[in-house]
Design a protein around this motif. Structure first.
Motif, PDB file in Angstrom:
ATOM      1  N   THR A 101      44.091 -99.557 -20.320  1.00  0.00           N
ATOM      2  CA  THR A 101      44.185 -99.005 -21.652  1.00  0.00           C
ATOM      3  C   THR A 101      42.997 -98.071 -21.871  1.00  0.00           C
ATOM      4  N   GLU A 102      43.109 -97.002 -22.574  1.00  0.00           N
ATOM      5  CA  GLU A 102      41.775 -96.065 -22.818  1.00  0.00           C
ATOM      6  C   GLU A 102      40.960 -96.862 -24.125  1.00  0.00           C
ATOM      7  N   GLU A 103      39.554 -96.672 -23.492  1.00  0.00           N
ATOM      8  CA  GLU A 103      38.704 -97.210 -24.227  1.00  0.00           C
ATOM      9  C   GLU A 103      38.715 -96.301 -25.693  1.00  0.00           C
ATOM     10  N   SER A 104      38.897 -97.020 -26.734  1.00  0.00           N
ATOM     11  CA  SER A 104      39.132 -96.151 -27.982  1.00  0.00           C
ATOM     12  C   SER A 104      37.834 -95.538 -28.509  1.00  0.00           C
ATOM     13  N   ASP A 105      38.101 -94.329 -29.183  1.00  0.00           N
ATOM     14  CA  ASP A 105      37.328 -93.596 -29.769  1.00  0.00           C
ATOM     15  C   ASP A 105      36.600 -94.419 -30.992  1.00  0.00           C
ATOM     16  N   LYS A 106      37.083 -95.419 -31.439  1.00  0.00           N
ATOM     17  CA  LYS A 106      36.484 -96.238 -32.507  1.00  0.00           C
ATOM     18  C   LYS A 106      34.971 -96.725 -31.982  1.00  0.00           C
ATOM     19  N   ASP A 107      34.761 -96.907 -30.822  1.00  0.00           N
ATOM     20  CA  ASP A 107      33.523 -97.411 -30.258  1.00  0.00           C
ATOM     21  C   ASP A 107      32.582 -96.380 -30.761  1.00  0.00           C
ATOM     22  N   GLU A 108      32.884 -95.104 -30.438  1.00  0.00           N
ATOM     23  CA  GLU A 108      32.181 -94.080 -30.638  1.00  0.00           C
ATOM     24  C   GLU A 108      31.858 -93.824 -32.077  1.00  0.00           C
ATOM     25  N   GLU A 109      32.991 -93.947 -33.002  1.00  0.00           N
ATOM     26  CA  GLU A 109      32.762 -93.980 -34.487  1.00  0.00           C
ATOM     27  C   GLU A 109      32.072 -95.017 -34.774  1.00  0.00           C
ATOM     28  N   GLY A 110      31.890 -96.271 -34.133  1.00  0.00           N
ATOM     29  CA  GLY A 110      31.072 -97.314 -34.645  1.00  0.00           C
ATOM     30  C   GLY A 110      29.745 -96.816 -34.456  1.00  0.00           C
ATOM     31  N   ASP A 111      29.295 -95.983 -33.252  1.00  0.00           N
ATOM     32  CA  ASP A 111      28.046 -95.703 -32.899  1.00  0.00           C
ATOM     33  C   ASP A 111      27.400 -94.774 -33.938  1.00  0.00           C
ATOM     34  N   LYS A 112      28.289 -93.717 -34.403  1.00  0.00           N
ATOM     35  CA  LYS A 112      28.084 -92.887 -35.464  1.00  0.00           C
ATOM     36  C   LYS A 112      27.623 -93.616 -36.596  1.00  0.00           C
TER      37      LYS A 112
ATOM     38  N   ARG B  98      33.301 -90.877 -19.384  1.00  0.00           N
ATOM     39  CA  ARG B  98      33.563 -90.612 -17.793  1.00  0.00           C
ATOM     40  C   ARG B  98      34.934 -91.544 -17.395  1.00  0.00           C
ATOM     41  N   ARG B  99      34.794 -92.670 -17.851  1.00  0.00           N
ATOM     42  CA  ARG B  99      36.001 -93.620 -17.466  1.00  0.00           C
ATOM     43  C   ARG B  99      37.372 -93.189 -17.949  1.00  0.00           C
ATOM     44  N   ASN B 100      37.226 -92.494 -19.240  1.00  0.00           N
ATOM     45  CA  ASN B 100      38.559 -92.183 -19.941  1.00  0.00           C
ATOM     46  C   ASN B 100      38.945 -90.843 -19.055  1.00  0.00           C
ATOM     47  N   MET B 101      38.090 -90.163 -18.712  1.00  0.00           N
ATOM     48  CA  MET B 101      38.429 -89.072 -18.147  1.00  0.00           C
ATOM     49  C   MET B 101      39.176 -89.201 -16.774  1.00  0.00           C
ATOM     50  N   ASP B 102      38.898 -90.341 -16.113  1.00  0.00           N
ATOM     51  CA  ASP B 102      39.621 -90.704 -14.825  1.00  0.00           C
ATOM     52  C   ASP B 102      40.759 -91.496 -15.172  1.00  0.00           C
ATOM     53  N   ARG B 103      40.954 -92.192 -16.367  1.00  0.00           N
ATOM     54  CA  ARG B 103      42.342 -92.691 -16.638  1.00  0.00           C
ATOM     55  C   ARG B 103      43.445 -91.647 -16.765  1.00  0.00           C
ATOM     56  N   PRO B 104      44.725 -91.891 -16.105  1.00  0.00           N
ATOM     57  CA  PRO B 104      45.817 -90.852 -16.008  1.00  0.00           C
ATOM     58  C   PRO B 104      46.186 -90.610 -17.732  1.00  0.00           C
ATOM     59  N   SER B 105      46.660 -89.371 -17.786  1.00  0.00           N
ATOM     60  CA  SER B 105      47.327 -89.120 -18.905  1.00  0.00           C
ATOM     61  C   SER B 105      48.780 -89.437 -18.998  1.00  0.00           C
ATOM     62  N   LEU B 106      49.006 -89.581 -20.392  1.00  0.00           N
ATOM     63  CA  LEU B 106      50.488 -89.871 -20.692  1.00  0.00           C
ATOM     64  C   LEU B 106      51.661 -89.281 -20.046  1.00  0.00           C
TER      65      LEU B 106
ATOM     66  N   ASP C  94      49.477 -85.597 -24.567  1.00  0.00           N
ATOM     67  CA  ASP C  94      48.319 -86.065 -24.021  1.00  0.00           C
ATOM     68  C   ASP C  94      47.298 -86.049 -25.106  1.00  0.00           C
ATOM     69  N   LYS C  95      46.573 -87.213 -25.319  1.00  0.00           N
ATOM     70  CA  LYS C  95      45.420 -87.189 -25.978  1.00  0.00           C
ATOM     71  C   LYS C  95      44.099 -86.175 -25.606  1.00  0.00           C
ATOM     72  N   GLN C  96      43.570 -85.544 -26.573  1.00  0.00           N
ATOM     73  CA  GLN C  96      42.363 -84.722 -26.183  1.00  0.00           C
ATOM     74  C   GLN C  96      41.255 -85.892 -26.082  1.00  0.00           C
ATOM     75  N   ARG C  97      40.761 -85.940 -24.893  1.00  0.00           N
ATOM     76  CA  ARG C  97      39.744 -86.677 -24.708  1.00  0.00           C
ATOM     77  C   ARG C  97      38.164 -85.730 -24.809  1.00  0.00           C
ATOM     78  N   PRO C  98      37.301 -86.522 -25.386  1.00  0.00           N
ATOM     79  CA  PRO C  98      36.104 -85.793 -25.264  1.00  0.00           C
ATOM     80  C   PRO C  98      35.389 -85.868 -23.771  1.00  0.00           C
ATOM     81  N   LYS C  99      35.008 -84.651 -23.415  1.00  0.00           N
ATOM     82  CA  LYS C  99      34.623 -84.677 -21.788  1.00  0.00           C
ATOM     83  C   LYS C  99      32.844 -85.094 -21.913  1.00  0.00           C
TER      84      LYS C  99
END
Length: 398
Positions: A344-355, A121-129, A72-77
């Motif tokens: 599909t899970e929203e990619s962390d690339k979105d957060e990388e783009g923010d940074k 928060r949406r990623n937290m609700d998505r089912p794990s692998l 399971d992918k480690q998702r930031p909470k």
């Protein structure tokens, strides 16, 4: 009023061919016919299947996923925030731009941090692998069991080889115990899927799944009550044949065994297209539309069951078009498209783009390479071809 409705619903003109009444369907000690009350037994059986599934996923599927390397992918909470959590739970999970601005003012947070909170928060609700893997394992196990159960029940039945036998003596065809239990197995499984819908993996076609399960339960129940059991068993076996290959395709996809997944998908596609577009029309549609006319004249039940079966075939054509499109893309590009139903899970690339945007504002974006055409490459390891420095966060040639 209920009695009048019941009497109207069970008129023999609706359910039985001309010249046959319910008096002709009287049971004896040796001969039994399908009765609607028999279907009530599928409810407790469905609950038993739910219990078996829970035990199977916990004791077998979950340990198996660990051994096969499904991680399971480690998702930031998302940080606790009562205002945002209330909006997420009560209003919507994906707020519009105006709502983001309003929430930003209420929480005294930048808009991008509010966006990031909702994304996490949406990623937290998505089912794990692992949850997806366990669900696919359970369905694969059931489809294998039901398919071979169907073959075992039908291999010595004459209507499996001579489709005209589906109508010999109809509707006075005695109910065999093996056919009854096969029907109960399938009907109980689909009831169990309805019971576990709130807890199963929710895909983009969640509403369509509800309609599909309800329609399947209705079709199985109707075919049982009207004693279309012979034709119904053929429909069940034909559908289970392709499902046996769909679920292992998902399993190997979760395991990231790409070549095995692609191979199984091609096999699934071939079995699906052959069984749903060739075998089903000839074995079921042609059978019910033409062969039945040799035994009895058309009546309401004849038109009704043929309408349902044709609608089912239209669904087959719809899904076949999607599968052919995926196979076509695979042949041209050599890669399999993602399942369009997947959430599909929203990619962390979105957060990388923010940074990156935040760094650009502060003038500290780093560039590692510039191509010969003057375009910037961020992942290269070579030095810049021409000397450059940052001015207010932008590249400027010296």
């Amino acid at each position: 009023m209920a009695g009048s409705l019941y009497k109207w619903l069970w008129q023999h003109e609706f359910w039985l061919p001309p010249g046959i009444t319910w008096e002709d369907m009287q049971e004896t000690e040796d001969i039994h016919y399908p009765k609607p009350r028999h279907l009530l037994l599928s409810i407790p059986f469905a609950l038993i299947l739910v219990a078996i599934r829970c035990a199977f996923e916990r004791a077998i599927a979950l340990p198996l996923s660990t051994k096969l390397g499904v991680r399971d992918k480690q998702r930031p909470k998302a940080q606790p925030n009562p205002v945002l959590e209330t909006f997420y739970s009560v209003r919507c999970k994906n707020p519009e731009e105006g709502e983001l601005l309003s929430l930003s003012k209420q929480c005294e947070l930048p808009v991008r941090k509010v966006e990031r909170w909702f994304r996490r928060r949406r990623n937290m609700d998505r089912p794990s692998l692992s949850k997806k893997f366990c669900e696919a394992c359970w369905r694969f196990t059931f489809y294998i069991i039901s398919f071979f159960t169907g073959l075992t029940v039908l291999y010595d039945k004459p209507w499996l080889w001579d489709h005209r036998e589906c109508w010999t003596g109809y509707p006075q065809q005695p109910l065999q115990s093996s056919l009854y239990w096969y029907y109960m197995l399938e009907l109980s499984f689909y009831w169990s899927l309805v019971f576990t819908l709130p807890f199963d993996v929710k895909r983009k076609d969640f509403k369509e799944q509800i309609v599909h399960h309800a329609a399947t339960i209705f079709l199985i129940s109707f075919s049982y009550c009207a004693n279309y059991i012979r034709i119904g068993t053929l429909v069940l076996v034909i559908h289970d044949a392709s499902d046996c290959f769909l679920e292992p395709t998902k399993i190997f996809n979760y395991m990231k065994w790409k070549k095995t997944c692609d191979s199984l998908f091609m096999i699934f596609s071939a079995v699906f297209l052959i069984s749903r577009l060739i075998i089903y029309p000839y074995t079921v549609l042609y059978n019910t539309y033409y062969y039945s006319m040799e035994i009895f004249q058309p009546f309401f039940g004849y038109y009704f069951v043929n309408t349902l079966l044709i609608i089912l075939q239209l669904l087959h054509v719809f899904w076949s078009c999607l599968i052919i499109h995926m196979v076509y893309k695979f042949i041209l590009q050599g890669t399999m498209e993602k399942d369009m139903r997947s959430d599909t899970e929203e990619s962390d690339k979105d957060e990388e783009g923010d940074k990156i945007r935040e760094k650009e504002k502060n003038g500290i974006t780093y560039f590692s390479n510039v191509t010969s055409n003057g375009y910037i490459r961020r992942n290269g390891s070579e030095p810049l071809n021409s000397r450059a420095h940052l001015v207010n966060g932008h590249i400027k040639e010296r």
